[in-house]
Motif scaffolding. Structure first.
Motif, PDB file in Angstrom:
ATOM      1  N   ALA A   1      -8.256  -3.900  -1.769  1.00  0.00           N
ATOM      2  CA  ALA A   1      -8.774  -3.161  -2.917  1.00  0.00           C
ATOM      3  C   ALA A   1      -7.876  -1.974  -3.270  1.00  0.00           C
ATOM      4  O   ALA A   1      -7.781  -1.590  -4.432  1.00  0.00           O
ATOM      5  CB  ALA A   1     -10.199  -2.684  -2.642  1.00  0.00           C
ATOM      6  N   CYS A   2      -7.200  -1.415  -2.283  1.00  0.00           N
ATOM      7  CA  CYS A   2      -6.325  -0.260  -2.501  1.00  0.00           C
ATOM      8  C   CYS A   2      -4.879  -0.664  -2.791  1.00  0.00           C
ATOM      9  O   CYS A   2      -4.075   0.171  -3.210  1.00  0.00           O
ATOM     10  CB  CYS A   2      -6.334   0.650  -1.273  1.00  0.00           C
ATOM     11  SG  CYS A   2      -7.928   1.407  -0.944  1.00  0.00           S
TER      12      CYS A   2
ATOM     13  N   GLU B   1     -10.838  -3.944   2.271  1.00  0.00           N
ATOM     14  CA  GLU B   1     -10.678  -2.563   1.816  1.00  0.00           C
ATOM     15  C   GLU B   1      -9.217  -2.268   1.486  1.00  0.00           C
ATOM     16  O   GLU B   1      -8.913  -1.618   0.479  1.00  0.00           O
ATOM     17  CB  GLU B   1     -11.178  -1.575   2.889  1.00  0.00           C
ATOM     18  CG  GLU B   1     -12.671  -1.609   3.113  1.00  0.00           C
ATOM     19  CD  GLU B   1     -13.105  -2.674   4.119  1.00  0.00           C
ATOM     20  OE1 GLU B   1     -12.234  -3.350   4.723  1.00  0.00           O
ATOM     21  OE2 GLU B   1     -14.315  -2.843   4.292  1.00  0.00           O
ATOM     22  N   GLU B   2      -8.299  -2.747   2.333  1.00  0.00           N
ATOM     23  CA  GLU B   2      -6.866  -2.548   2.073  1.00  0.00           C
ATOM     24  C   GLU B   2      -6.432  -3.297   0.814  1.00  0.00           C
ATOM     25  O   GLU B   2      -5.644  -2.782   0.020  1.00  0.00           O
ATOM     26  CB  GLU B   2      -6.040  -3.002   3.272  1.00  0.00           C
ATOM     27  CG  GLU B   2      -6.199  -2.103   4.481  1.00  0.00           C
ATOM     28  CD  GLU B   2      -5.631  -2.679   5.756  1.00  0.00           C
ATOM     29  OE1 GLU B   2      -5.237  -1.886   6.633  1.00  0.00           O
ATOM     30  OE2 GLU B   2      -5.580  -3.924   5.891  1.00  0.00           O
TER      31      GLU B   2
ATOM     32  N   LEU C   1       0.875  -1.185   0.000  1.00  0.00           N
ATOM     33  CA  LEU C   1       0.000   0.000   0.000  1.00  0.00           C
ATOM     34  C   LEU C   1       0.903   1.224   0.000  1.00  0.00           C
ATOM     35  O   LEU C   1       1.547   1.517   1.008  1.00  0.00           O
ATOM     36  CB  LEU C   1      -0.902   0.023   1.231  1.00  0.00           C
ATOM     37  CG  LEU C   1      -2.025  -0.996   1.251  1.00  0.00           C
ATOM     38  CD1 LEU C   1      -2.644  -1.102   2.633  1.00  0.00           C
ATOM     39  CD2 LEU C   1      -3.083  -0.630   0.240  1.00  0.00           C
TER      40      LEU C   1
ATOM     41  N   SER D   1      -1.561  -2.061  -4.489  1.00  0.00           N
ATOM     42  CA  SER D   1      -1.074  -2.157  -5.870  1.00  0.00           C
ATOM     43  C   SER D   1      -0.729  -3.598  -6.215  1.00  0.00           C
ATOM     44  O   SER D   1      -0.857  -4.021  -7.360  1.00  0.00           O
ATOM     45  CB  SER D   1       0.143  -1.256  -6.065  1.00  0.00           C
ATOM     46  OG  SER D   1       1.162  -1.579  -5.128  1.00  0.00           O
TER      47      SER D   1
END
Length: 125
Positions: free
Chosen positions: A56-57, A53-54, A42, A59
């Motif tokens: 989804a964010c 959620e993490e 991240l 890379s």
């Protein structure tokens, strides 16, 4: 739990008896099982066991299976973004440290539960 299977008579379904008494339970042998550790990238940081959620964010992430001796049993890089060799090595190092500590704590917990069960089953003098 201990399971006992009874064959049914002709045309009857077999029956299963479940004995959940603690004294009849057997501990699952997890001696050589690895644990999977997910390390996500991240921004410029790594997150262990990211939330959805993490993820989804993130890379990209690295999923590593580690045994109690710290040997890597499987490795998978996921996500669209690339990682440098140094970043992969850092993520794997984090996974190995986290995985071996997780196994150490799991074994300590199982050993404590075994000791408590044996103590509870010991005859009183």
């Amino acid at each position: 739990p201990r399971l006992v299977f009874y064959a049914g008579d002709a045309g009857e379904s077999p029956e299963v008896e479940v004995d959940e008494a603690p004294s009849h339970c057997a501990r699952l042998n997890v001696e050589n099982l690895p644990v999977y550790v997910n390390v996500a990238k991240l921004g410029d940081r790594f997150v262990v066991d990211p939330t959805s959620e993490e993820e989804a964010c993130a890379s990209s992430d690295v999923l590593v299976a580690v045994d109690k001796s710290g040997k890597i049993r499987a490795l998978q890089k996921r996500g669209k973004a690339g990682l440098s060799v140094d970043e992969i090595m850092e993520a794997v190092g984090i996974a190995v440290t986290t995985g071996t500590e997780t196994i150490r704590r799991l074994e300590a917990t199982l050993d404590a539960e075994d000791a408590a069960r044996e103590s509870a089953e010991a005859p009183e003098e």
